[in-house]
Design a protein around this motif. Sequence first.
Motif, PDB file in Angstrom:
ATOM      1  N   MET A 130     -54.436  10.261 -23.619  1.00 54.58           N
ATOM      2  CA  MET A 130     -54.498  11.075 -25.030  1.00 54.58           C
ATOM      3  C   MET A 130     -55.507  10.613 -25.861  1.00 54.58           C
ATOM      4  N   PRO A 131     -56.158  11.276 -26.898  1.00 55.52           N
ATOM      5  CA  PRO A 131     -57.325  10.784 -27.565  1.00 55.52           C
ATOM      6  C   PRO A 131     -56.917   9.348 -28.335  1.00 55.52           C
ATOM      7  N   ASP A 151     -52.653   5.847 -31.048  1.00 55.47           N
ATOM      8  CA  ASP A 151     -52.521   5.153 -32.409  1.00 55.47           C
ATOM      9  C   ASP A 151     -51.315   5.663 -33.145  1.00 55.47           C
ATOM     10  N   ARG A 152     -51.400   7.046 -33.214  1.00 54.51           N
ATOM     11  CA  ARG A 152     -50.142   7.727 -34.279  1.00 54.51           C
ATOM     12  C   ARG A 152     -48.985   7.408 -33.511  1.00 54.51           C
ATOM     13  N   CYS A 168     -43.392   5.004 -32.814  1.00 52.90           N
ATOM     14  CA  CYS A 168     -42.535   4.142 -32.131  1.00 52.90           C
ATOM     15  C   CYS A 168     -42.190   2.826 -32.755  1.00 52.90           C
ATOM     16  N   ARG A 169     -43.222   2.232 -33.201  1.00 54.73           N
ATOM     17  CA  ARG A 169     -43.003   0.929 -33.836  1.00 54.73           C
ATOM     18  C   ARG A 169     -42.079   1.224 -34.993  1.00 54.73           C
ATOM     19  N   LYS A 210     -41.961   3.289 -26.084  1.00 57.13           N
ATOM     20  CA  LYS A 210     -42.701   4.389 -25.778  1.00 57.13           C
ATOM     21  C   LYS A 210     -42.201   5.109 -24.448  1.00 57.13           C
ATOM     22  N   SER A 211     -42.058   4.383 -23.489  1.00 52.78           N
ATOM     23  CA  SER A 211     -41.597   5.010 -21.934  1.00 52.78           C
ATOM     24  C   SER A 211     -40.333   6.099 -22.237  1.00 52.78           C
ATOM     25  N   PRO A 212     -39.294   5.363 -22.778  1.00 52.43           N
ATOM     26  CA  PRO A 212     -38.024   6.074 -22.805  1.00 52.43           C
ATOM     27  C   PRO A 212     -38.111   7.420 -23.695  1.00 52.43           C
TER      28      PRO A 212
END
Length: 61
Positions: free
Chosen positions: A11-12, A17-18, A23-24, A30-32
Amino acid sequence: MSDPRRIQVLMPQEEADRFEAYCREKGFKKSPLIVRLVREHMDQVGYQVQRGLFDTDDQGR
């Protein structure tokens, strides 16, 4: 998760970053989250895998 498979998603940078910031901030890994989003999308559009009459994995047994 039985027999997990690895996939890659490109992805771009701005989108990545978004996503990472989201997620943070929300405490997601991220994966789940990606797995859940893909599953929810396929459920929403009603996509189901149609298996063939004979699975290729079972041939020759």
